[in-house]
Design an enzyme around this catalytic site. Structure first.
Site, short mmCIF file in Angstrom:
data_model
loop_
_atom_site.label_atom_id
_atom_site.label_comp_id
_atom_site.label_asym_id
_atom_site.label_seq_id
_atom_site.Cartn_x
_atom_site.Cartn_y
_atom_site.Cartn_z
N GLU A 168 9.97 14.71 16.44
CA GLU A 168 10.34 14.72 15.04
C GLU A 168 9.50 15.78 14.32
OE1 GLU A 168 9.22 11.29 12.68
OE2 GLU A 168 11.16 11.37 11.68
N GLU A 171 10.09 0.58 10.45
CA GLU A 171 11.04 1.69 10.30
C GLU A 171 10.27 2.95 10.64
OE1 GLU A 171 14.12 1.27 9.48
OE2 GLU A 171 14.28 -0.49 8.19
N CYS A 196 13.31 10.23 7.60
CA CYS A 196 13.20 9.73 8.98
C CYS A 196 14.56 9.76 9.67
CB CYS A 196 12.58 8.35 9.02
SG CYS A 196 13.26 7.24 7.80
N LYS A 255 0.84 -1.20 0.00
CA LYS A 255 0.00 0.00 0.00
C LYS A 255 0.88 1.25 0.00
CE LYS A 255 -1.88 2.48 3.34
NZ LYS A 255 -1.80 3.85 2.80
#
Lengths: 477, 324
Positions: A388, A257, A291, A183
């Protein structure tokens, strides 16, 4: 800028062969999904690029069945050397269609063409080449005798590197003999569907790769599906936690991840000009939508002022604007939602007393753009040092001694990557051993290679992608 | 645009750096205390900037700017007065059919040919530069180097291009190199001094950075990559390091010094890559013949051809520009 005005050098959007409609890819065919179609937009202009048919929960079941059938009847039985041929073919087709993929990626994602052209697409091809090489050598990968594939892999990928993350997921899965239901992210489904065309061109057996565009619910039903043997997810930590809860107690294998808040540590003996390049590359590459971005700069107090001066000058030369312009360094933020998240966190930096500096570069009126921003006087307790941001925003902290650098660098719930800048080799090795991060770069940043395993600690997830270690995540060993 | 250099470097070391040159030991400590240069990083950055796409108005501007920065050079053993006269004529009117073409910055010849160049260039605003100091090896005594400079300056050279003693530099005798540059700067009088580092022989980027600072500390008006007689001559990453040095020098002292890559730059495409580096590494202040030069002989013709291509919309070929 002043006297040397570069003329715009836009890549032609016609190269992308944009179609008005895209459909899910299921059992080797493009089919009408039963989900609500979504419109994917160009974040640099906010115009609609195409309508994309999405899958429904029932389509997920059909896709998993197709993947299972392909696994049982064809793919798992095929000798590795035969699977390798398909992977090599896919890799070459990615190269042949690289301009089309690069332009399409920049249109759909907002990233500058020079990055999609020089980084994303070639690295995606490299992942297929690399894993093609492993397909017939799995017995020699050091993972035990006769390692077997897991079965059907459900894969969910993010919007920051749509094609590259697809390659990271699909290439090892296919090389090890698994079949795939993938997806792509809601806002960036287009290159995945062109990749589906490439699978057809490569005459990949039907059902080996299935691509289902859709939102979180489709991802969820892939995760929950009883006949899926492995889940691989790249995305936010929150969703990763949710997935882990759902998978708990099942036989499904899982790799995650997730987010990061990487420390980029600059010592006073570092090659400063290149360190500044590495800082810029670390946080402003792909608009900071990385990331493993080096979003926390830890600089030794004795050179902090000098580094800041050099950094501001360098950042002010970054060119922000049309992602299709070959001279653009920083493109568009992928979505309005992400832009407002960045703005929110930046405001928290202001409120909590950090000192904000923003590049004076012109910002386009239309589209989702955010000028490169550097926060100094950041303290470890501030939100911008802990959360983040996933945007072109750098938080600068200082340290006095190597021990303090290690302590501060590790003082985060994340642990995906880190950078060390020093001319002292022994210090690089010492630091690398102390830092709790999956990847530690020395005197460079954001360098990727299919042969190098990538993955995190703690809230950055678990499991590794790439390299020999990455194969293990798709094998019963 | 006339091509005289902006301000002459003062022979006294600027105050913030006075300690650096107090004695040999201080000089060594200072040079070795400069931040290192990471080879991978600087080459990556140079390659990255090299992909800027410059076209249309920006390209025309860049071509004209590059022409105005050329030190048109002939440095052959077989140089004659006739050759120099041909070169100076070309310098004055690079493209005779297109009078709007800018003049070059300077003509660069051996000391014994300076007088000819000065005579033919009188009143044009084009400088005469001369490679003195035992060019290209520089392996001769201080007296001879100074005499060489005197020949050039007495004959009217506006600019002197000296070579540093690479042997002394590589042996770590920085003080000797420093004093020699100072002595030659003094001998130059009003002429501007370009210090050739011969970066191909210095081998490492760390050495390039140290040599750049050494030359700046000693009063060089320009730092120049190469003689053109050693391979590799000018490269983009080396020029990046030197541009960083003059920029850091400006930030430390407020004083502007120039950079001159020389040797091996033959095409417009290459020249534009250098201009992009000047623009983005040092800053746009340096986009002027006062502070940036190309040492080249064959580059000019390619610039002229590309200039015509921009104006005419088609490429005309090497027969449409003069050989020299």
């Amino acid at each position: 800028m002043g006297i040397f005005e570069y003329a715009p050098a836009p890549e032609s959007r016609d190269i992308a062969n944009l179609k008005p409609n895209y459909r899910p890819f299921l059992g080797g065919e493009f089919v009408d999904g039963n989900g609500e179609p979504l419109k994917t937009i160009n974040p640099a202009t906010e115009e609609v690029l195409a309508e994309v048919g999405t899958a429904s929960v029932s389509d997920v079941d059909v896709a998993v069945k197709a993947a299972r059938k392909a696994y049982n009847n064809v793919w798992s039985k095929m000798p590795g050397s035969e699977r390798a041929k398909y992977l090599f073919r896919i890799a070459r087709l990615i190269q042949e269609r690289s301009r089309e993929l690069a332009v399409l990626e920049s249109l759909d994602n907002g990233k500058p063409i020079k990055e999609s052209r020089d980084s994303d697409v070639p690295t995606a091809a490299a992942h297929f080449f690399y894993h093609a090489g492993w397909a017939d050598k799995l017995d020699y990968a050091g993972l035990g005798p006769n390692p077997r594939p897991l079965g059907v892999a459900g894969q969910i990928i993010p919007w920051n590197f749509p094609l590259l993350m697809l390659a990271w997921k699909i290439a090892p899965a296919l090389a090890t003999g698994n079949t795939v239901v993938l997806k792509p992210a809601e806002t960036t489904p287009l290159t995945a569907l062109v990749f589906a065309e490439i699978c057809q061109q490569a005459e990949l057996p039907p059902g080996v790769v299935n691509i289902l565009p859709g939102a979180g619910d489709i991802g969820q039903s892939i995760v929950e599906h009883g006949d899926v043997d492995k889940i691989a997810f790249t995305g936010s930590t929150d969703v990763g936690k949710l997935i882990q809860r759902q998978v708990a107690g099942t036989a499904k294998k899982l790799t995650l991840e997730l987010g990061g808040k990487a420390a980029n540590v600059v010592f006073d003996d570092a090659p400063l000009d290149q360190a500044v390049e590495g800082i810029v590359n670390g946080i402003f590459f792909n608009q900071g939508h990385v990331c493993c971005a080096g979003s926390r700069l830890l600089v030794q107090e004795s050179v902090a002022e000098e580094v800041m001066e050099k950094l501001k000058y360098r950042v002010s030369t970054l060119r922000l604007g049309d992602p299709l312009d070959k001279n653009t360094d920083i493109g568009a933020i992928n979505s309005a939602e992400q832009l407002s998240k960045i703005k929110g966190l930046v405001e928290s930096g202001d409120t909590e007393g950090a000192h904000r500096w923003t590049s004076p570069c012109p910002v386009p009126e239309r589209g989702f753009f955010f000028a490169p921003t550097v926060f100094s006087d950041v303290q470890q307790s501030m939100r911008i040092a802990r959360e983040e941001i996933f945007g072109p925003v750098l938080s600068v902290l200082t340290f006095r001694t190597p021990d303090e650098a290690v302590t501060k660098a590790n003082n985060t719930p994340y642990g995906l990557s880190a950078g060390i800048w020093t001319e002292k080799g022994s210090r690089i090795l010492w630091m690398a051993n102390q830092l709790r991060a999956g990847v530690v770069w020395a005197n460079t940043f954001n360098r990727f290679d299919p042969a190098a395993p990538f993955g995190g600690y703690q809230e950055s997830g678990f499991g590794r992608e790439g390299g020999r270690t990455g194969l293990e995540a798709y094998l019963n060993v | 645009m006339t091509a005289t250099t902006a301000t002459s470097a003062t022979s006294a070391t600027p105050t913030p750096l006075a300690d650096a040159t107090r004695d040999e030991a201080s000089l060594r400590r200072f040079l070795h205390g400069l931040p290192g240069v990471d080879q991978v990083g600087v080459e990556q950055r140079a390659a990255g900037l090299g992909t800027r796409s410059i076209k249309k108005a920006a390209k025309l501007w860049a071509i004209d700017t590059a022409i105005s920065m050329v030190d048109l050079t002939t440095l052959e053993g077989a140089d004659t007065h006739g050759k120099v006269r041909a070169l100076t004529a070309k310098a004055k009117r690079p493209d005779p059919e297109r009078p709007d073409t800018p003049k070059v910055a300077a003509v660069c010849v051996y000391p014994d040919l300076v007088a000819t160049a000065v005579e033919t260039l009188a009143g044009t605003g084009i400088n005469v530069a001369s490679v003195a100091t035992g060019f290209p090896a520089g392996r001769t005594s201080r007296e001879i180097k100074l005499a060489d400079v005197k020949i050039a300056v007495d004959a009217g050279a506006d600019e002197v291009d000296m070579v540093i003693d690479r042997g002394a530099f590589l042996e770590g005798r920085y003080g000797q190199v420093f004093e020699e540059i100072q002595a030659i700067k003094a001998a130059c009088g009003d002429a501007h001094l370009k210090v050739i580092l011969e970066t191909g022989e210095l081998a490492t980027y760390d050495n390039v950075r140290r040599a750049s600072w050494l030359a700046l500390l000693a009063g060089g008006d320009f730092i120049k990559t190469s003689t053109g007689k050693v391979s590799p001559a000018a490269t983009l990453p080396v020029t990046h390091v030197m541009l960083q040095a003059v920029r850091d020098w400006r930030d430390t002292t407020g004083d502007l010094r120039g950079v001159k890559p020389a040797g091996g730059i033959r095409t417009t495409k290459d020249a534009i890559k250098y201009l992009v580096a000047v623009h983005e590494v040092a800053g746009e202040e340096w986009l002027s013949p006062h502070l940036f030069r190309f040492g080249a002989s064959s580059l000019l013709n390619d610039l002229l051809l590309q200039r015509r291509t921009q104006a005419d919309g088609h490429y005309s070929g090497p027969d449409y520009v003069t050989v020299d």
